[in-house]
Design a protein around this motif. Structure first.
Motif, PDB file in Angstrom:
ATOM      1  N   THR A 175       8.488  -0.028   0.441  1.00 21.19           N
ATOM      2  CA  THR A 175       7.155  -0.420   0.691  1.00 21.19           C
ATOM      3  C   THR A 175       6.360  -0.232  -0.407  1.00 21.19           C
ATOM      4  O   THR A 175       6.204   0.599  -0.962  1.00 21.19           O
ATOM      5  CB  THR A 175       6.526   0.243   1.884  1.00 21.19           C
ATOM      6  N   LEU A 176       5.832  -1.629  -0.967  1.00 15.84           N
ATOM      7  CA  LEU A 176       5.056  -1.639  -2.292  1.00 15.84           C
ATOM      8  C   LEU A 176       3.502  -2.127  -1.892  1.00 15.84           C
ATOM      9  O   LEU A 176       3.389  -3.218  -1.408  1.00 15.84           O
ATOM     10  CB  LEU A 176       5.905  -2.422  -3.221  1.00 15.84           C
ATOM     11  N   TYR A 177       2.582  -1.261  -2.160  1.00 15.57           N
ATOM     12  CA  TYR A 177       1.156  -1.674  -2.137  1.00 15.57           C
ATOM     13  C   TYR A 177       0.690  -2.294  -3.617  1.00 15.57           C
ATOM     14  O   TYR A 177       1.008  -1.693  -4.544  1.00 15.57           O
ATOM     15  CB  TYR A 177       0.218  -0.687  -1.501  1.00 15.57           C
ATOM     16  N   ASP A 178       0.071  -3.329  -3.672  1.00 13.15           N
ATOM     17  CA  ASP A 178      -0.607  -3.843  -4.772  1.00 13.15           C
ATOM     18  C   ASP A 178      -2.121  -3.327  -4.647  1.00 13.15           C
ATOM     19  O   ASP A 178      -2.964  -3.931  -3.893  1.00 13.15           O
ATOM     20  CB  ASP A 178      -0.279  -5.389  -4.818  1.00 13.15           C
ATOM     21  N   GLY A 214      -3.472 -11.246  -4.043  1.00 12.80           N
ATOM     22  CA  GLY A 214      -1.995 -10.996  -3.674  1.00 12.80           C
ATOM     23  C   GLY A 214      -1.195 -11.781  -4.586  1.00 12.80           C
ATOM     24  O   GLY A 214       0.075 -11.771  -4.131  1.00 12.80           O
ATOM     25  N   HIS A 215      -1.496 -12.363  -5.567  1.00 10.95           N
ATOM     26  CA  HIS A 215      -0.586 -12.921  -6.276  1.00 10.95           C
ATOM     27  C   HIS A 215       0.713 -12.409  -6.739  1.00 10.95           C
ATOM     28  O   HIS A 215       1.949 -12.942  -6.699  1.00 10.95           O
ATOM     29  CB  HIS A 215      -1.141 -13.850  -7.591  1.00 10.95           C
ATOM     30  N   LEU A 216       0.173 -11.284  -7.120  1.00  9.81           N
ATOM     31  CA  LEU A 216       1.581 -10.374  -7.756  1.00  9.81           C
ATOM     32  C   LEU A 216       2.582  -9.740  -6.843  1.00  9.81           C
ATOM     33  O   LEU A 216       3.827 -10.124  -6.824  1.00  9.81           O
ATOM     34  CB  LEU A 216       1.036  -9.254  -8.649  1.00  9.81           C
ATOM     35  N   GLY A 271       5.577  -5.815   1.724  1.00  7.28           N
ATOM     36  CA  GLY A 271       4.511  -5.736   0.679  1.00  7.28           C
ATOM     37  C   GLY A 271       3.015  -5.450   1.303  1.00  7.28           C
ATOM     38  O   GLY A 271       2.806  -5.956   2.553  1.00  7.28           O
ATOM     39  N   GLY A 272       2.236  -4.884   0.639  1.00  4.27           N
ATOM     40  CA  GLY A 272       0.756  -4.887   1.150  1.00  4.27           C
ATOM     41  C   GLY A 272      -0.149  -4.994  -0.140  1.00  4.27           C
ATOM     42  O   GLY A 272       0.343  -4.860  -1.304  1.00  4.27           O
ATOM     43  N   VAL A 273      -1.271  -5.546   0.108  1.00  2.00           N
ATOM     44  CA  VAL A 273      -2.532  -5.870  -0.858  1.00  2.00           C
ATOM     45  C   VAL A 273      -3.658  -5.123  -0.476  1.00  2.00           C
ATOM     46  O   VAL A 273      -4.038  -5.535   0.740  1.00  2.00           O
ATOM     47  CB  VAL A 273      -2.722  -7.214  -1.336  1.00  2.00           C
ATOM     48  N   PHE A 274      -4.233  -4.453  -1.476  1.00  2.00           N
ATOM     49  CA  PHE A 274      -5.426  -3.586  -1.146  1.00  2.00           C
ATOM     50  C   PHE A 274      -6.615  -4.067  -2.031  1.00  2.00           C
ATOM     51  O   PHE A 274      -6.242  -4.038  -3.263  1.00  2.00           O
ATOM     52  CB  PHE A 274      -5.089  -2.152  -0.978  1.00  2.00           C
ATOM     53  N   ASP A 275      -7.734  -4.359  -1.390  1.00  2.00           N
ATOM     54  CA  ASP A 275      -8.818  -4.909  -2.691  1.00  2.00           C
ATOM     55  C   ASP A 275     -10.062  -4.837  -1.795  1.00  2.00           C
ATOM     56  O   ASP A 275      -9.998  -4.414  -0.706  1.00  2.00           O
ATOM     57  CB  ASP A 275      -8.400  -6.308  -3.159  1.00  2.00           C
ATOM     58  N   LEU A 276     -11.191  -5.091  -2.593  1.00  3.39           N
ATOM     59  CA  LEU A 276     -12.625  -4.925  -1.690  1.00  3.39           C
ATOM     60  C   LEU A 276     -12.590  -6.084  -0.663  1.00  3.39           C
ATOM     61  O   LEU A 276     -11.923  -7.125  -0.822  1.00  3.39           O
ATOM     62  CB  LEU A 276     -13.387  -5.097  -2.801  1.00  3.39           C
ATOM     63  N   VAL A 290     -12.898 -10.030  -1.424  1.00  2.00           N
ATOM     64  CA  VAL A 290     -11.781 -10.301  -2.176  1.00  2.00           C
ATOM     65  C   VAL A 290     -10.683 -10.536  -1.541  1.00  2.00           C
ATOM     66  O   VAL A 290      -9.850 -11.566  -1.403  1.00  2.00           O
ATOM     67  CB  VAL A 290     -11.440  -9.560  -3.553  1.00  2.00           C
ATOM     68  N   VAL A 291     -10.247  -9.577  -0.722  1.00  2.00           N
ATOM     69  CA  VAL A 291      -8.769  -9.473  -0.031  1.00  2.00           C
ATOM     70  C   VAL A 291      -8.708 -10.396   1.037  1.00  2.00           C
ATOM     71  O   VAL A 291      -7.733 -10.878   1.421  1.00  2.00           O
ATOM     72  CB  VAL A 291      -8.635  -8.131   0.280  1.00  2.00           C
ATOM     73  N   ALA A 292      -9.813 -10.971   1.579  1.00  2.00           N
ATOM     74  CA  ALA A 292      -9.917 -12.067   2.599  1.00  2.00           C
ATOM     75  C   ALA A 292      -9.148 -13.188   2.057  1.00  2.00           C
ATOM     76  O   ALA A 292      -8.427 -13.835   2.758  1.00  2.00           O
ATOM     77  CB  ALA A 292     -11.281 -12.249   3.050  1.00  2.00           C
ATOM     78  N   GLY A 293      -9.137 -13.483   0.818  1.00  2.36           N
ATOM     79  CA  GLY A 293      -8.429 -14.718   0.082  1.00  2.36           C
ATOM     80  C   GLY A 293      -7.017 -14.511   0.020  1.00  2.36           C
ATOM     81  O   GLY A 293      -6.295 -15.223  -0.412  1.00  2.36           O
ATOM     82  N   ALA A 294      -6.400 -13.304   0.281  1.00  2.00           N
ATOM     83  CA  ALA A 294      -5.117 -13.003   0.127  1.00  2.00           C
ATOM     84  C   ALA A 294      -4.304 -13.748   1.479  1.00  2.00           C
ATOM     85  O   ALA A 294      -2.964 -13.882   1.494  1.00  2.00           O
ATOM     86  CB  ALA A 294      -4.776 -11.819   0.087  1.00  2.00           C
ATOM     87  N   GLU A 295      -4.935 -13.922   2.483  1.00  2.00           N
ATOM     88  CA  GLU A 295      -4.296 -14.465   3.608  1.00  2.00           C
ATOM     89  C   GLU A 295      -3.371 -15.748   3.341  1.00  2.00           C
ATOM     90  O   GLU A 295      -3.925 -16.666   2.536  1.00  2.00           O
ATOM     91  CB  GLU A 295      -5.369 -14.978   4.783  1.00  2.00           C
ATOM     92  N   ASP A 296      -2.220 -15.726   3.692  1.00  2.00           N
ATOM     93  CA  ASP A 296      -1.352 -16.711   3.275  1.00  2.00           C
ATOM     94  C   ASP A 296      -0.026 -16.942   4.287  1.00  2.00           C
ATOM     95  O   ASP A 296       0.297 -15.980   4.741  1.00  2.00           O
ATOM     96  CB  ASP A 296      -0.592 -16.382   1.983  1.00  2.00           C
TER      97      ASP A 296
END
Ligand SMILES: C[S@@+](CC[C@H](N)C(=O)[O-])C[C@H]1O[C@@H](n2cnc3c(N)ncnc32)[C@H](O)[C@@H]1O
Length: 331
Positions: free
Chosen positions: A173-176, A182-184, A197-202, A205-211
């Motif tokens: 399990t890898l968190y960015d 969450g591009h990377l 995978g996981g993405v952590f941000d403010l 910002v992170v709301a835009g990672a939904e895909d």
């Protein structure tokens, strides 16, 4: 004649007039000229009508850009795309987004204070806008969007370079961390389909990672100065540590250390400062760091010191085909 063989006065003139190229490129990108040309609108009169500009002025802009290989002028003031012009297309992951960020008026106003930065050691962005860039982005959502799109657009040059060299075969399990949209992590999940995978941000910002393409991607909001969620056996921090002074960088890495299990992997993606005089985009990016953040680009020894001060063992460096390396640590 190669660029090095040009008379010094000509080389100098080319350097100091870089703005005469990049600002027309910026306006061409804003006007989506490449997109219009690609869709078949190629003559200046029609392009002017499409973009609400004066045809004679627009012609001069296109002529100038064609003189440096961006667009090609044919008969009757008709223009076609060159490979460089294709970089101006408004498409996901296009380098156009980085052009729009580094030439945005908000960015320019910070750069107006470079001299002040050198005199005071303070941050130009804060002098210009009264707040650090990440706090400013919470209130100027248009600029925040420009910034986040620019970071995502690093996809081809940077994130795919990371994905091409990073050995994550032993990672479950890898968190960015500070992963933006969450591009990377999406590149890495494409590379290793069994990776969780996981993405952590403010939060904003992170709301835009939904895909919808990545329903399994875990999206986590918070601040890496407060608490990083547990649950991963590896963290990747891509162009995060260079944004911060040493004390803040150690705080972020200590929070990674707290969240990772024993044996957990730390991957830091950043430019590495090499020997004097050697060409290195990182040495220019370092000036961007002076103006925009409290951070800096670092040498291998400086990274080793930060990693060890945070509790990790330094494991080594993996070079990438991009302008950065991966600095590896282990808990
Ligand atoms: C230079 S960008 C790098 C983005 C991404 N990792 C990449 O490689 O494109 C820095 C990122 O750090 C995030 N960030 C800044 N302060 C943060 C904080 N306190 N907690 C979590 N993320 C933060 C920003 O929102 C931004 O997405």
């Amino acid at each position: 004649m190669t660029p090095d063989e040009l008379p010094v006065s000509v080389q100098f003139l080319q350097l100091i007039t870089a703005k005469w190229v990049v600002k027309p490129m910026y306006v061409a990108a804003k006007l989506k000229l490449a997109d219009h040309i690609k869709s078949g609108v190629t003559d200046v009169a029609s392009l002017a009508e499409k973009t609400g500009t004066k045809a004679d002025m627009l012609y001069r802009l296109l002529r100038a850009l064609s003189s440096v290989g961006i667009f090609h002028e044919g008969e009757g003031q008709n223009f076609t795309l060159t490979p460089l012009a294709e970089c101006l297309l408004d498409e996901p992951g296009s380098p156009r987004d980085m052009l729009l960020f580094v030439n945005d008026p908000v960015h320019d106003r910070a750069w107006d204070h470079l001299h002040y930065c050198l005199e005071t050691g303070n941050v130009g962005f804060e002098k210009a806008h009264g707040a650090g860039i990440f706090d400013y982005c919470k209130t100027d959502l248009d600029f925040s969007e420009v910034f986040n799109r620019a970071m995502s657009s690093n996809g081809q040059a940077v994130h795919s370079a990371t994905a091409s060299v990073l050995d994550i075969s032993s990672v479950d399990t890898l968190y960015d961390i500070g992963g933006g949209h969450g591009h990377l992590i999406k590149f890495l999940m494409d590379k290793a389909p069994s990776l969780k995978g996981g993405v952590f941000d403010l939060p904003h910002v992170v709301a835009g990672a939904e895909d919808a393409k990545y329903p399994e991607l875990k999206i986590m909001a918070g601040s890496f100065f407060e608490d990083i969620p547990k649950g991963a056996d590896a963290h990747i921090l891509s162009f995060i540590i260079h944004d911060w002074d040493d004390e803040s960088a150690v705080k972020i890495l200590q929070n990674c250390y707290q969240a990772l299990p024993a044996g957990g992997h730390l991957f830091i993606c950043d430019a590495i400062i090499n020997e004097p005089n050697a060409p290195n985009l990182g040495k220019l990016l370092d000036i961007e760091m002076i103006v925009m953040t409290t951070g800096k680009e670092r040498t291998v020894d400086e990274f080793k010191t930060l990693i060890e001060a945070s509790g990790f063992a330094f494991e080594g460096i993996v070079d990438t085909p991009g302008p950065h390396s991966v600095i590896c640590g282990r808990k």
